[in-house]
Motif scaffolding. Structure first.
Motif, PDB file in Angstrom:
ATOM      1  N   VAL A   1       0.833  -1.204   0.000  1.00  0.00           N
ATOM      2  CA  VAL A   1       0.000   0.000   0.000  1.00  0.00           C
ATOM      3  C   VAL A   1       0.871   1.259   0.000  1.00  0.00           C
ATOM      4  O   VAL A   1       0.580   2.229  -0.709  1.00  0.00           O
ATOM      5  N   ASP A   2       1.964   1.248   0.756  1.00  0.00           N
ATOM      6  CA  ASP A   2       2.850   2.424   0.813  1.00  0.00           C
ATOM      7  C   ASP A   2       3.358   2.792  -0.585  1.00  0.00           C
ATOM      8  O   ASP A   2       3.366   3.969  -0.957  1.00  0.00           O
ATOM      9  N   TYR A   3       3.772   1.789  -1.370  1.00  0.00           N
ATOM     10  CA  TYR A   3       4.278   2.072  -2.712  1.00  0.00           C
ATOM     11  C   TYR A   3       3.154   2.587  -3.608  1.00  0.00           C
ATOM     12  O   TYR A   3       3.386   3.452  -4.463  1.00  0.00           O
ATOM     13  N   ALA A   4       1.956   2.046  -3.419  1.00  0.00           N
ATOM     14  CA  ALA A   4       0.819   2.509  -4.244  1.00  0.00           C
ATOM     15  C   ALA A   4       0.505   3.971  -3.938  1.00  0.00           C
ATOM     16  O   ALA A   4       0.242   4.763  -4.845  1.00  0.00           O
ATOM     17  N   VAL A   5       0.553   4.331  -2.656  1.00  0.00           N
ATOM     18  CA  VAL A   5       0.310   5.723  -2.253  1.00  0.00           C
ATOM     19  C   VAL A   5       1.340   6.635  -2.930  1.00  0.00           C
ATOM     20  O   VAL A   5       1.007   7.680  -3.510  1.00  0.00           O
TER      21      VAL A   5
END
Length: 411
Positions: free
Chosen positions: A336-340
């Motif tokens: 999720v962090d990379y997607a954000v």
């Protein structure tokens, strides 16, 4: 000039891919393979050499790594080919409102169908963009052909721009997502991915790492049938019993009366004659406890109703459908962090959200492929008012490219 996501999307939506829950085959409708075959042709044409359609209608393909690093995780991008059985998907005639100038959009095929700004305030943010709709007589199919078009556009970009470094990318297009069987036959070993993203969300900029947990309940009632002229004191009409069970459902626990993080009990089908009835329900909640409480409540209601019918009997069967993917994703926060970060790099303000529903990603997460859900840009899914902005599809394709770069950079 490579095809934009919108060019591709307009080709895909005219192919009828509606799934059918009553069918026992996989895919549930043979016509889903028509889109699958076209996608394989297009993947081969852009240089995805191993693209193929399997016997279950799934499309697989690989963009090989071009990174000097050998520790980059294999990332899968996934979207589904079928459209929902809720509304016709036959003879889709897409319309493009170019340079949308605001205001309600009346659909030409059925002027009673109007996409109103009051109901879809997101339209205020789309002024100046190209809005794609159906003609109002069918759904559009942005759920999830927008996701497919975005993955295809991103794949072509990555292949044509070898200076953009990325690890191995796997592409997966599934069938039957709309009827809850989207990943039943996925070969995870063949897929060989470490982490994944479904491109199946709505508003541009959203990343979803949480879904409902879901079960189905079937109640079968056996009544006492007898000639109505001789029924006094003897008949126990299964139709009335079924009606009483439905009538006692709490009004504040329905899809139409709940929002946010509240779950629901939703009757989806009733068939009844005097001697027997069957009732189908779906139960939804974000927590396992909430799900079990709702099932216990439904069972208590049915037992209470049945107590007044001593000659009748019933069975109560719970079938697990999918579980909240957050349980799995919390163990891999980088997904999720990379997607954000990718959404931010693609020029949007990231919004984290929860899905009042499920995606292929929920099932894949529990099958061993942790999978978050990224926006595809569509709105008003499963209805003739469905619409999507061409520019939002480009933003989603850019997000995929940024994600591919991020996983390589951070490896």
């Amino acid at each position: 000039m490579p095809d934009s996501a919108a060019d591709r999307f307009l080709r895909y939506v005219v192919i009828d891919t509606q799934s059918d829950a009553a069918s026992k085959t996989q895919p549930s409708t043979e016509k889903q393979k028509n889109l699958g075959r076209l996608l394989v042709e297009e993947l081969l044409a852009i240089g995805v050499a191993d693209a193929h359609l399997d016997e279950h209608g799934y499309v697989y393909g690989t963009i090989p790594s071009n990174s000097p690093k050998n520790n980059v995780p294999v990332i899968c991008f996934c979207a589904h080919m079928d459209t929902a059985p809720d509304f016709s998907g036959t003879n889709v005639r897409p319309q493009v409102v170019r340079n949308y100038q605001g205001g309600d959009i009346r659909l030409p095929g059925d002027p009673s169908q109007v996409i109103r700004v009051a109901d879809h305030p997101v339209l205020k943010t789309l002024v100046g963009e190209d809005i794609i709709t159906s003609d109002g007589t069918t759904l559009l199919g942005a759920d999830d052909k927008a996701g497919i078009a975005e993955i295809m556009a991103a794949a072509e970009f990555l292949i044509n721009n070898p200076d953009v470094k990325h690890g191995t990318i796997r592409i997966l297009f599934t069938t039957d997502e709309e009827i809850g069987r989207g990943v039943d036959k996925v070969d995870l070993q063949k897929l060989g991915a470490d982490f994944g993203y479904t491109m199946d969300g709505e508003t541009a900029g959203t990343i979803e790492d949480e879904t409902f947990s879901a079960d189905a309940v079937e109640i079968a009632v056996k009544g006492v049938a007898i000639h109505p002229g001789f029924a006094f004191g003897k008949m126990e009409n299964a139709i009335r019993i079924a009606g009483e069970i439905v009538a006692r459902l709490p009004k504040d626990m329905a899809p139409e009366t709940t929002t946010g993080r509240d779950g629901f009990i939703h009757p989806t089908g009733v068939s009844a004659v005097m001697e027997k009835a069957s009732l189908s329900f779906i139960i939804r909640d974000f927590t396992e406890e909430g799900l079990k409480e709702k099932e216990a409540l439904l069972e208590a209601i049915s037992k209470e109703v049945m107590a007044a019918y001593p000659g009748s009997s019933h069975t109560f069967t719970v079938k697990e459908q999918y579980r909240n993917m957050k349980v799995v994703l919390d163990r891999h926060p980088e997904i999720v962090d990379y997607a954000v970060e990718a959404i931010r790099r693609a020029g949007m303000e990231p919004q984290r959200g929860s899905i009042r529903g499920g995606t292929d990603g929920s099932r894949l997460s529990f099958m061993g492929l942790p999978c978050a859900n990224i926006f595809a840009g569509g709105h008003a899914f499963h209805s003739p008012l469905e619409f999507v902005s061409a520019q939002d599809m480009d933003r989603a394709a850019r997000t995929i490219v940024e994600l591919a770069k991020l996983w390589e950079e951070r490896a």
